[in-house]
Design a protein around this motif. Structure first.
Motif, mmCIF file in Angstrom:
data_model
loop_
_atom_site.group_PDB
_atom_site.id
_atom_site.type_symbol
_atom_site.label_atom_id
_atom_site.label_comp_id
_atom_site.label_asym_id
_atom_site.label_seq_id
_atom_site.Cartn_x
_atom_site.Cartn_y
_atom_site.Cartn_z
ATOM 1 N N ASN A 216 -10.376 2.627 9.109
ATOM 2 C CA ASN A 216 -11.616 2.048 8.962
ATOM 3 C C ASN A 216 -11.759 0.912 7.986
ATOM 4 O O ASN A 216 -12.771 0.173 7.982
ATOM 5 C CB ASN A 216 -12.617 3.407 8.726
ATOM 6 C CG ASN A 216 -13.147 4.045 10.174
ATOM 7 O OD1 ASN A 216 -13.553 3.427 11.136
ATOM 8 N ND2 ASN A 216 -12.620 5.038 9.977
ATOM 9 N N LEU A 217 -10.913 1.097 7.082
ATOM 10 C CA LEU A 217 -10.934 0.157 5.849
ATOM 11 C C LEU A 217 -9.936 -0.977 6.104
ATOM 12 O O LEU A 217 -8.874 -0.689 6.306
ATOM 13 C CB LEU A 217 -10.767 0.728 4.464
ATOM 14 C CG LEU A 217 -11.802 1.913 4.195
ATOM 15 C CD1 LEU A 217 -11.453 2.728 3.162
ATOM 16 C CD2 LEU A 217 -12.937 0.891 3.665
ATOM 17 N N PRO A 218 -10.578 -2.212 6.150
ATOM 18 C CA PRO A 218 -9.354 -3.334 6.339
ATOM 19 C C PRO A 218 -8.298 -3.487 5.244
ATOM 20 O O PRO A 218 -8.475 -3.171 4.023
ATOM 21 C CB PRO A 218 -10.413 -4.644 6.184
ATOM 22 C CG PRO A 218 -11.557 -3.864 5.798
ATOM 23 C CD PRO A 218 -11.902 -2.712 5.730
ATOM 24 N N PRO A 219 -7.056 -3.403 5.642
ATOM 25 C CA PRO A 219 -5.829 -3.552 4.706
ATOM 26 C C PRO A 219 -5.901 -4.840 3.935
ATOM 27 O O PRO A 219 -6.304 -6.046 4.570
ATOM 28 C CB PRO A 219 -4.659 -3.359 5.661
ATOM 29 C CG PRO A 219 -4.951 -3.678 7.032
ATOM 30 C CD PRO A 219 -6.685 -3.593 7.087
ATOM 31 N N PRO A 220 -5.165 -5.296 2.990
ATOM 32 C CA PRO A 220 -5.042 -6.387 2.282
ATOM 33 C C PRO A 220 -4.370 -7.456 2.975
ATOM 34 O O PRO A 220 -4.314 -8.675 2.834
ATOM 35 C CB PRO A 220 -4.634 -5.995 0.956
ATOM 36 C CG PRO A 220 -3.777 -4.799 0.991
ATOM 37 C CD PRO A 220 -4.470 -4.060 2.203
ATOM 38 N N PHE A 221 -3.396 -6.885 3.839
ATOM 39 C CA PHE A 221 -2.578 -7.763 4.606
ATOM 40 C C PHE A 221 -3.350 -8.182 6.232
ATOM 41 O O PHE A 221 -2.542 -8.658 7.138
ATOM 42 C CB PHE A 221 -1.292 -7.380 4.925
ATOM 43 C CG PHE A 221 -1.211 -6.031 5.411
ATOM 44 C CD1 PHE A 221 -1.245 -5.622 6.773
ATOM 45 C CD2 PHE A 221 -0.932 -5.135 4.609
ATOM 46 C CE1 PHE A 221 -1.375 -4.256 7.137
ATOM 47 C CE2 PHE A 221 -0.921 -3.532 4.652
ATOM 48 C CZ PHE A 221 -1.152 -3.198 6.200
ATOM 49 N N ALA A 222 -4.556 -7.913 6.348
ATOM 50 C CA ALA A 222 -5.281 -8.096 7.450
ATOM 51 C C ALA A 222 -5.470 -9.662 7.827
ATOM 52 O O ALA A 222 -5.566 -10.406 7.058
ATOM 53 C CB ALA A 222 -6.698 -7.417 7.661
ATOM 54 N N ASP A 223 -5.219 -9.931 9.116
ATOM 55 C CA ASP A 223 -5.431 -11.607 9.417
ATOM 56 C C ASP A 223 -7.172 -11.625 9.964
ATOM 57 O O ASP A 223 -7.629 -10.580 9.882
ATOM 58 C CB ASP A 223 -4.494 -11.907 10.691
ATOM 59 C CG ASP A 223 -4.703 -11.075 12.060
ATOM 60 O OD1 ASP A 223 -5.687 -10.574 12.223
ATOM 61 O OD2 ASP A 223 -3.910 -11.105 12.803
ATOM 62 N N ASP A 261 3.970 -9.001 0.252
ATOM 63 C CA ASP A 261 3.691 -9.726 1.281
ATOM 64 C C ASP A 261 3.274 -11.485 0.777
ATOM 65 O O ASP A 261 3.384 -12.218 1.532
ATOM 66 C CB ASP A 261 2.849 -9.474 2.435
ATOM 67 C CG ASP A 261 1.400 -9.277 2.114
ATOM 68 O OD1 ASP A 261 1.174 -8.732 0.830
ATOM 69 O OD2 ASP A 261 0.402 -9.302 2.772
ATOM 70 N N ARG A 262 2.942 -11.372 -0.570
ATOM 71 C CA ARG A 262 2.275 -12.504 -1.030
ATOM 72 C C ARG A 262 3.333 -13.212 -2.282
ATOM 73 O O ARG A 262 3.094 -14.385 -2.492
ATOM 74 C CB ARG A 262 0.890 -12.070 -1.622
ATOM 75 C CG ARG A 262 0.197 -11.779 -0.605
ATOM 76 C CD ARG A 262 -0.571 -12.919 0.116
ATOM 77 N NE ARG A 262 -1.489 -13.495 -0.514
ATOM 78 C CZ ARG A 262 -1.869 -14.934 -0.368
ATOM 79 N NH1 ARG A 262 -1.470 -15.384 0.719
ATOM 80 N NH2 ARG A 262 -2.803 -15.494 -1.080
#
Ligand code: HEM
Length: 380
Positions: A216-223, A261-262
């Motif tokens: 339910n909670l968006p992850p920091p790597f979501a597009d 990823d960043r």
């Protein structure tokens, strides 16, 4: 310049419509999704190991976006909730919460804004995020879900609840206290510029499950596609999503939430190279190399809730792929430029979106209760 202004004016009208005046490495879970999981120290001692939570093994293994509408859309603004709800029931309630928030430091205030978001996105705005683990009845509540391990501000909610209970026992829900605190923290951190009324009348939930947090909670790597889907699943549109993302102009993040990823060497991100180098240095600067440092989210005005976030997005100086993703679709890109251009427009939209988020899956007396202590459901 004239052309730029015309483009912005068009974007404002087309996208916003009428506007009223209104983690230190891998320990916090997302790092475990690193494509190069060479260092995965255990979670911080304060938290039990995530043995049963569905920790993602890599960003690509992360569960697919939820179906378009897994939860019912929130009630229309005001449905079931009302501004001044406690006026006749506990007149001091909102002031008591405000004083508790005022006493908190800037970081904790940021934590309170995030706490509201994390409460509302899992089981609705029902204070389910506050329920503590209980070996007999619920060993894995939401607060032990990976995205929630870095939440802060719980003690402010507990202090506000204790003060409110002393004044009017059994009347004010923890869910409303979380909503008021999110509103008040936004006001304090914006120097009073973000100043909106928060409808109340929520009841507290009795269900809280760690395994409902990741889906339910968006992850920091979501597009951007996933971000839109996850907000739409809560009845929040793209304008709400972009406006609420401005909350990343306050508070801190653990390096584990973005380093894999960043940052170099594994990154393929579009982050500004000099900014990336600064972050890399901050993230590497622990004494023994094992700590999961934190960095500020907004390198320019870290304790101010303002539209600097959108300038950072535009200049590629933001932490998460999900922040950078706002430039990747034309509607979100337009909204980012509008918000960067007009502090006032964004402030108004932020307030409206916070109120709208506060209406997600609100519970009533029929399926909720007024908890006596925010960390525990009432004993029969
Ligand atoms: C758009 C999707 C979002 C994603 C992927 C996301 C992700 C994250 C992550 C990974 C962190 C850092 C956690 C850590 O490592 O300690 C964070 C921090 C934060 N987020 Fe978000 N977030 C999103 C939306 C929001 C929204 C809607 C709000 C509030 C309205 C919000 C408010 C905050 C705040 C205030 C912090 C700093 C908290 C602190 O300093 O304790 N975020 N977010």
């Amino acid at each position: 310049m004239a052309t730029k202004l015309a483009v912005l004016a068009t974007l404002v009208l087309a996208l916003l419509g009428p506007v009223s005046c209104q983690q230190q490495q891998a320990g916090y879970g997302y790092g475990a999704g690193s494509p190069t999981p060479t260092s995965s120290p255990p979670p911080p001692a304060a938290y039990p190991p995530m043995t049963t939570s569905p920790t993602p093994s890599s960003p690509t293994a992360y569960p697919p976006p939820p179906p378009p509408t897994p939860s019912p859309p929130p009630p229309a603004a005001g449905a079931g909730l009302s501004v001044g709800y406690y006026k006749d029931k506990c007149a001091e309630a909102e002031t008591i919460v405000q004083e508790a928030v005022r006493a908190a430091d800037a970081g904790t205030k940021a934590g309170l804004v995030r706490l509201f978001f994390h409460d509302c996105f899992v089981q609705g705005c029902d204070a389910s995020v506050l329920l503590k683990p209980d070996n007999d009845t619920n060993p894995q509540p939401e607060m032990l879900g990976v995205p929630n391990l870095s939440l802060r501000g719980f003690e402010v909610i507990d202090a506000a609840k204790a003060a409110v209970e002393a004044r009017c026992p059994g009347v004010v829900s923890c869910a409303d206290i979380v909503a008021f605190a999110g509103r008040d923290a936004s006001a304090f951190l914006s120097g009073g510029a973000i100043n909106f009324t928060m409808p109340a009348g929520r009841y507290d939930g009795t269900v809280s499950l760690a395994n409902e947090t990741l889906p339910n909670l968006p992850p920091p790597f979501a597009d951007v596609r996933r971000l839109k889907a996850m907000f739409a699943a809560k009845g929040l549109d793209t304008v709400d999503m972009v406006a609420l993302s401005g909350a990343h102009s306050i508070g801190r993040s653990h390096c584990s939430s973005f380093s894999s990823d960043r940052l170099p060497p594994s990154n393929t991100s579009d982050m500004d190279p000099a900014f990336a180098a600064t972050l890399q240095a901050s993230c590497a600067s622990s004494a023994n190399g094992a700590a999961d440092n934190t960095v500020v989210q907004d390198y320019r005005t870290p304790d101010q809730l303002d539209n600097q976030y959108y300038r950072n997005v535009i200049s590629h100086k933001v932490l998460f792929a999900s922040d950078a993703a706002l430039l990747k679709s034309s509607d979100t890109l337009g909204l980012v430029y509008v918000a960067a251009f007009s502090q006032k427009l964004w402030q108004d939209k932020f307030g409206q979106a916070m109120v709208k988020m506060g209406g997600v899956q609100v519970k009533t007396a029929a399926n909720g209760e007024i908890r006596r202590m925010c960390g525990y459901v009432n004993k029969p």
